[in-house]
Design a protein around this motif. Structure first.
Motif, mmCIF file in Angstrom:
data_model
loop_
_atom_site.group_PDB
_atom_site.id
_atom_site.type_symbol
_atom_site.label_atom_id
_atom_site.label_comp_id
_atom_site.label_asym_id
_atom_site.label_seq_id
_atom_site.Cartn_x
_atom_site.Cartn_y
_atom_site.Cartn_z
ATOM 1 N N MET A 20 -9.081 55.102 73.791
ATOM 2 C CA MET A 20 -8.306 55.661 72.685
ATOM 3 C C MET A 20 -9.187 56.517 71.783
ATOM 4 O O MET A 20 -10.389 56.322 71.711
ATOM 5 N N ALA A 21 -8.575 57.452 71.069
ATOM 6 C CA ALA A 21 -9.321 58.331 70.175
ATOM 7 C C ALA A 21 -9.574 57.690 68.826
ATOM 8 O O ALA A 21 -10.369 58.203 68.047
ATOM 9 N N SER A 22 -8.904 56.592 68.510
ATOM 10 C CA SER A 22 -9.042 55.976 67.193
ATOM 11 C C SER A 22 -10.458 55.446 66.998
ATOM 12 O O SER A 22 -10.992 54.734 67.846
ATOM 13 N N GLN A 23 -11.065 55.787 65.856
ATOM 14 C CA GLN A 23 -12.394 55.305 65.529
ATOM 15 C C GLN A 23 -12.282 54.060 64.649
ATOM 16 O O GLN A 23 -11.241 53.774 64.074
ATOM 17 N N PHE A 24 -13.378 53.310 64.568
ATOM 18 C CA PHE A 24 -13.434 52.162 63.668
ATOM 19 C C PHE A 24 -14.825 52.091 63.058
ATOM 20 O O PHE A 24 -15.806 52.523 63.661
ATOM 21 N N PHE A 25 -14.886 51.575 61.821
ATOM 22 C CA PHE A 25 -16.175 51.510 61.148
ATOM 23 C C PHE A 25 -16.498 50.065 60.788
ATOM 24 O O PHE A 25 -15.619 49.234 60.571
ATOM 25 N N LEU A 26 -17.810 49.774 60.745
ATOM 26 C CA LEU A 26 -18.335 48.442 60.479
ATOM 27 C C LEU A 26 -19.324 48.543 59.322
ATOM 28 O O LEU A 26 -20.168 49.449 59.294
ATOM 29 N N LYS A 27 -19.228 47.616 58.389
ATOM 30 C CA LYS A 27 -20.093 47.642 57.214
ATOM 31 C C LYS A 27 -20.943 46.383 57.166
ATOM 32 O O LYS A 27 -20.437 45.266 57.268
ATOM 33 N N THR A 28 -22.250 46.565 57.024
ATOM 34 C CA THR A 28 -23.175 45.465 56.779
ATOM 35 C C THR A 28 -23.713 45.626 55.357
ATOM 36 O O THR A 28 -23.165 46.382 54.561
ATOM 37 N N ASN A 29 -24.797 44.944 55.056
ATOM 38 C CA ASN A 29 -25.309 44.960 53.689
ATOM 39 C C ASN A 29 -25.744 46.347 53.254
ATOM 40 O O ASN A 29 -25.448 46.788 52.133
ATOM 41 N N LYS A 30 -26.423 47.092 54.133
ATOM 42 C CA LYS A 30 -26.936 48.402 53.774
ATOM 43 C C LYS A 30 -26.546 49.496 54.757
ATOM 44 O O LYS A 30 -26.925 50.660 54.567
ATOM 45 N N GLN A 67 -16.773 55.281 68.166
ATOM 46 C CA GLN A 67 -15.654 55.892 68.873
ATOM 47 C C GLN A 67 -14.863 54.781 69.561
ATOM 48 O O GLN A 67 -15.423 53.772 69.967
ATOM 49 N N GLY A 68 -13.569 54.980 69.708
ATOM 50 C CA GLY A 68 -12.736 53.950 70.318
ATOM 51 C C GLY A 68 -12.797 53.950 71.826
ATOM 52 O O GLY A 68 -13.705 54.508 72.441
ATOM 53 N N TYR A 69 -11.808 53.324 72.440
ATOM 54 C CA TYR A 69 -11.734 53.184 73.890
ATOM 55 C C TYR A 69 -11.726 54.560 74.554
ATOM 56 O O TYR A 69 -11.100 55.484 74.053
ATOM 57 N N PRO A 70 -12.395 54.760 75.692
ATOM 58 C CA PRO A 70 -13.164 53.752 76.433
ATOM 59 C C PRO A 70 -14.669 53.810 76.173
ATOM 60 O O PRO A 70 -15.409 52.998 76.712
ATOM 61 N N GLU A 71 -15.157 54.771 75.348
ATOM 62 C CA GLU A 71 -16.601 54.927 75.189
ATOM 63 C C GLU A 71 -17.218 53.805 74.354
ATOM 64 O O GLU A 71 -18.245 53.232 74.730
ATOM 65 N N PHE A 72 -16.640 53.529 73.174
ATOM 66 C CA PHE A 72 -17.197 52.558 72.238
ATOM 67 C C PHE A 72 -18.646 52.882 71.892
ATOM 68 O O PHE A 72 -19.473 51.989 71.719
ATOM 69 N N ASN A 73 -18.954 54.170 71.793
ATOM 70 C CA ASN A 73 -20.311 54.558 71.431
ATOM 71 C C ASN A 73 -20.387 54.835 69.933
ATOM 72 O O ASN A 73 -19.417 55.254 69.302
ATOM 73 N N GLU A 74 -21.564 54.622 69.356
ATOM 74 C CA GLU A 74 -21.771 54.846 67.935
ATOM 75 C C GLU A 74 -21.905 56.344 67.675
ATOM 76 O O GLU A 74 -22.788 57.000 68.226
ATOM 77 N N CYS A 75 -21.012 56.887 66.827
ATOM 78 C CA CYS A 75 -21.018 58.327 66.584
ATOM 79 C C CYS A 75 -21.582 58.698 65.219
ATOM 80 O O CYS A 75 -21.787 59.877 64.942
ATOM 81 N N ASN A 76 -21.799 57.702 64.356
ATOM 82 C CA ASN A 76 -22.441 57.991 63.062
ATOM 83 C C ASN A 76 -23.006 56.693 62.512
ATOM 84 O O ASN A 76 -22.406 55.629 62.661
ATOM 85 N N HIS A 77 -24.162 56.801 61.877
ATOM 86 C CA HIS A 77 -24.818 55.641 61.295
ATOM 87 C C HIS A 77 -25.408 56.067 59.954
ATOM 88 O O HIS A 77 -26.261 56.939 59.888
#
Length: 638
Positions: free
Chosen positions: A1-11, A17-27
């Protein structure tokens, strides 16, 4: 899928990127702690706050810094529904009593990063209900004052928040009896022609009041729908997507029956037809099982809603827009319900202090279960914007161990896992529903939402259960945690929870529920009357009576077969998975259905609903129906 998702940690903020790559596109990594972060509902912006400043990013991967400004101790951030306005709340100053700690920033324009300024600011000490409320298209803003609500109309190009000269006002003391009362809760509907629902708690013997008002210029006095009731100290409000129906969960601080630490819950439904209620309104109390209301939510179609209520195991029920029961499932340990964005599927799960069992129901196929999996220790659960994947996460500080994010396919297969030492927040990024100006990555050309078809939401029509691509992280996760392999329903390519081994312990309620189940592989369980527990085939009738009638029928058939020179061995066997229903059982089911319908009408009548003449006559037939039930051998209670 084209839908992205973001994850937040302390810093850190990580965008995937969503399915099927699931690769990190920004940090994005910060030297100081990220206090708050949020993605706008329209998907155009990502806002971050630290102890020193706030930053707003835009672009395909949030790679463009739109602006950055020094702002100390911003602890909360909220976007307007269309993402045109950013609202920030700072911790009140201990030295400056007049410090205006709430600021509103306009984002749908060309922004000079060197001289960005808020378009409106005011003072608000509490960190609850501090933000302005906006209409769906960001063309109206509502602010609460001590005795009234004030509404301003906003220009999409140069908005002015002039609450001293509002477009409309909604006073709380329209009735002389309500002179000293005020609105404690209000919510603007998500429709293009907005309405406002307000709530006033009971006070000094006066009942609580729930009212829907239209947004009209000047002083608003017209009521679209209203409901008066007692036992309401506070409430939770939820509009449907079309903005023509709202659910109100009325909550008391104490339980008069002393059965719960959390007070009593009552659910009310207010709805109307036509623009701003031109065709009339309706208000009812939703009939629920005794006990707390764990969750309630609207279907995306706005024509149905689901409720999980009652003491555990709770009752899962679905109702239409008039509050009539549509479908009810057997009691189970669940406390969370989520409709998929398309409305095709319903997720029912048990999180928090429950085991994390998740079941996916097909709403278009009589609420049939299509998948099951186990997501233990889940603190966050949400559908992807395309409605094909489900994100579950264990976050801190809810749980400080086993922090991870998991993505499941709707078939129950686990397709992605990522573990963290400390995970604070997860969220999907909605694909931008607006047309943007040429050469701009954030300015919406108009405020009207584009079509929400599956392809616009990034749905991959070729992705199916048999062609599903599973990320390598799933195999690594299962190898590192063999004991959790059964919980990962997609690890072995087969959706659903793992079967219990023979001889495994089962609690008493599970033994009773499975007593009548078929043990022959490939054979379906015997039919039971919906809503009744096994092992009785006919509810309310003693097993001896039901078996006796069946035995009499068999003896009569055997006698006629023997007289005709036939034998039981030569008679054809019934097809596997089918069960013959005697005429007595059919009649009993029909009478029980009538009795349940009469009980529902009596509850509506007791709640003050106006019934039709035919419905009143139907209630009068209760004694006749009960007499017929006793005549066919019914011995129990409904």
């Amino acid at each position: 899928m084209a839908s992205q998702f973001f994850l937040k940690t302390n810093k850190d903020i990580e965008l995937f990127q969503g399915y099927p790559e699931f690769n990190e596109c920004n940090h994005t990594s910060k030297d100081v702690q990220v206090i708050s972060s949020v993605v706008s509902p329209c998907g155009r912006f990502l806002a971050l706050s630290t102890k020193e400043n706030i930053q707003v990013f835009c672009g395909a991967n949030f790679e463009t810094l739109l602006f950055e400004t020094a702002l100390v101790d911003v602890y909360d951030i909220k976007f307007s529904p269309s993402g045109n306005f950013l609202n920030t709340w700072e911790r009140p100053s201990a030295t400056d009593a007049e410090h205006q700690n709430v600021k509103v920033w306009f984002l749908n324009c060309e922004i000079d990063a060197a001289s960005v300024t808020p378009v409106f600011q005011y003072k608000y000490k509490a960190q609850s209900n501090w933000a302005l409320q906006y209409a769906k298209l960001d063309d109206f803003a509502v602010k609460q004052f001590p005795k009234e609500l004030r509404i301003v109309k906003l220009d999409s190009r140069a908005p002015v928040f002039d609450f001293a000269k509002p477009f409309a006002t909604l006073p709380a003391d329209q009735d002389p009896a309500d002179k000293n009362r005020k609105f404690t809760t209000y919510l603007v509907s998500p429709s293009e022609h907005p309405t406002i629902c307000t709530f006033m708690p009971e006070k000094s013997g006066k009942p609580a009041q729930l009212t829907i008002w239209p947004v009209l210029e000047g002083k608003i006095t017209k009521k679209i729908a209203t409901k008066l009731f007692f036992k309401a100290d506070s409430c939770q409000l939820k509009w449907n997507a079309q903005g023509n129906g709202i659910l109100c969960l009325a909550i008391t601080d104490f339980d008069s029956e002393n059965k719960s630490y959390y007070g009593e819950n009552t659910l009310y439904l207010l709805s109307f037809q036509g623009v701003n209620g031109t065709l009339g309104g309706n208000s009812v109390r939703v009939p629920l099982a005794n006990g707390p209301v764990h969750d309630f939510t609207w279907a995306p179609t706005s024509r149905q809603f689901g409720v999980i209520a009652g003491y555990m195991p709770a009752t899962v029920a679905f109702f239409d827009l008039r509050g009539n029961l549509v479908h009810q499932m057997t009691e189970q340990s669940k406390n969370t319900m989520l409709f998929s964005p398309s409305g095709n599927y319903i997720l029912v799960g048990g999180f928090g202090n429950l085991q994390g069992a998740v079941e996916i129901l097909d709403r278009h196929n009589k609420f049939k279960s299509v998948a099951r999996f186990n997501a233990a220790n889940t603190s966050v659960c949400m559908w992807s914007p395309g409605g094909e994947f489900i994100m579950t996460a264990t976050t801190s500080p809810r749980l400080r161990v086993d922090n991870a994010v998991k993505i499941w396919h709707v078939s129950g297969n686990l397709v992605f896992v990522r573990e963290f030492k400390e995970l604070l927040k997860v969220a999907w990024r909605t694909p931008v529903p607006f047309k943007l100006q040429p050469g701009s990555s954030h300015i919406a050309r108009d405020v009207h939402v584009e079509s929400a078809a599956g392809e616009d939401l990034g749905l991959d029509p070729k992705c199916s259960k048999n062609q599903l691509s599973v990320h390598a992280s799933v195999a690594e996760y299962v190898a590192a945690h063999p004991s959790r392999a059964a919980a990962a329903g997609g690890a072995n390519g087969k959706g659903g929870a793992a079967a219990k081994p023979a001889g495994a312990y089962r609690p008493p309620h599970a033994r009773r529920a499975g007593a009548g189940a078929s043990t022959v592989p490939g054979m379906t369980a015997p039919r039971t009357v919906p809503g009744m527990t096994a092992p009785r085939t006919v509810p309310g009738m003693a097993p001896q009576a039901a078996n006796g009638n069946a035995n009499k029928t068999r003896r009569r058939k055997n006698n006629s077969n023997n007289a005709a020179g036939t034998s039981q061995e030569n008679s054809p066997a019934p097809a596997p998975g089918t069960s013959a229903v005697s005429p007595e059982e059919k009649k009993l089911r029909s009478l029980l259905k009538k009795l349940r319908s009469i009980e529902t009408l009596k509850q509506r009548q007791a709640a003050g609903d106006k019934l039709e003449d035919t419905q009143v006559l139907k209630i009068g037939t209760e004694d006749k129906v009960r007499a017929e039930l006793q005549a066919v051998g019914w011995t129990g209670e409904q």
